[in-house]
Design an enzyme around this catalytic site. Sequence first.
Site, short mmCIF file in Angstrom:
data_model
loop_
_atom_site.label_atom_id
_atom_site.label_comp_id
_atom_site.label_asym_id
_atom_site.label_seq_id
_atom_site.Cartn_x
_atom_site.Cartn_y
_atom_site.Cartn_z
N ARG A 1 0.96 -0.77 0.34
CA ARG A 1 -0.13 -0.20 -0.46
C ARG A 1 1.31 0.99 0.31
NH1 ARG A 1 -3.31 -2.61 -1.72
NH2 ARG A 1 -5.77 -3.02 -0.69
N HIS B 1 -0.55 0.21 -9.73
CA HIS B 1 -2.14 -0.47 -8.84
C HIS B 1 -2.12 -1.12 -9.64
CE1 HIS B 1 -3.43 -0.44 -4.77
NE2 HIS B 1 -3.13 -2.10 -4.78
N GLU C 1 -3.41 8.27 -4.24
CA GLU C 1 -3.46 7.33 -5.82
C GLU C 1 -4.52 8.14 -6.15
OE1 GLU C 1 -3.87 3.35 -5.62
OE2 GLU C 1 -2.06 2.52 -5.11
C1 DGY Z 1 -5.80 -5.80 -2.98
O1 DGY Z 1 -6.32 -6.24 -3.60
O2 DGY Z 1 -5.48 -4.59 -2.30
C2 DGY Z 1 -4.57 -5.09 -4.23
O3 DGY Z 1 -4.07 -3.76 -4.37
C3 DGY Z 1 -5.24 -5.15 -5.83
O4 DGY Z 1 -4.46 -4.59 -6.67
#
Ligand code: DGY
Length: 321
Positions: free
Chosen positions: A240, A287, A269
């Site tokens: 993240r 992402h 983002e």
């Molecule tokens: C998630 O599922 O948390 C991912 O970041 C999506 O790509």
Amino acid sequence: MKIVVTRVIPERGLDMLREAFGAEAVTVTQQDGPIPRAALLEEVRGADALLPMLTDRIDGAVLDAAGPGLRIVANNAVGFDNIDLAAARERGVAVSNTPGVLTETTADLAWTLLMAAARRVGEGERFLRAGQWTCWSPMQLLGLDIHGATLGIFGMGRIGQAVARRAAGFSMRVLYTDANRLPEDAENALGAVFTDKATLLREADFLTAHCPLTPETRHAFSDAEFAAMKKTAVFVNTSRGPVVDEAALARALRAGEIFAAGIDVFEEEPRVHPDLMDCENAVLIPHLGSASVETRSRMAALAAGNIIAVLRGGEPPNRVA
Ligand code: DGY
């Protein structure tokens, strides 16, 4: 029955919901782009289930807007830091995620970034497309070897372990740190050695983050961490964005405190820190960790399955709250 899906997701998930509850029960609120907050608050009214994206902030206000009939929030992601779990618990709303199905795909992407950053693939591509390549050169765009190096994994959950498994093919030494140490047999199977964060920073040639975003991991990588890493280190983040202090990362890349970075997730983002944008030695992608055709379809199916279970009076298989 009213099921609100905040974006178009693969048909498999939508078909499951339509088959279970009828096409008229399923509302897809947004074709393109994240649903604006005001529209979300409006659309969730009277919903029995909500299938949001990681870009939707699901807090007490959204849960209240849905009303007392809301029984589940089935996030279309494995991460669930966009959902206020305490608020959901207080209101008796179940929350689920999509674990397992995106593990290998995300690990593939972490390796894609690791290799692209080490071997300067982004720079090379920009150079070639700009028409600057005039001939092969013995000193051009020299990168780093991956094979035989030390891989440091920060967060050894499912994805961290999948990343570690791939390291065997590169004859790498694997170090990891995590709040929970793996059982000995799992460590042995992965060939991974548990260590502390300071050692990981000091010894890793490639350091990749795979932790969830929590108050403890927010800015786990900032000025002090980058300063402690090798000047030849490559840093990768597919977890993240806020796990990394983006301004500090840009400073470290510019100052040559680390060699390169491969980054899939960002603090705010879709905004990317302008200083990071300017770093030639950063490979930046939007992402894409779970973005394969099959995996996105499985995620949609898993989220739909959680909703179906709850609305039929059962337990969601992937409950997180
Ligand atoms: C998630 O599922 O948390 C991912 O970041 C999506 O790509």
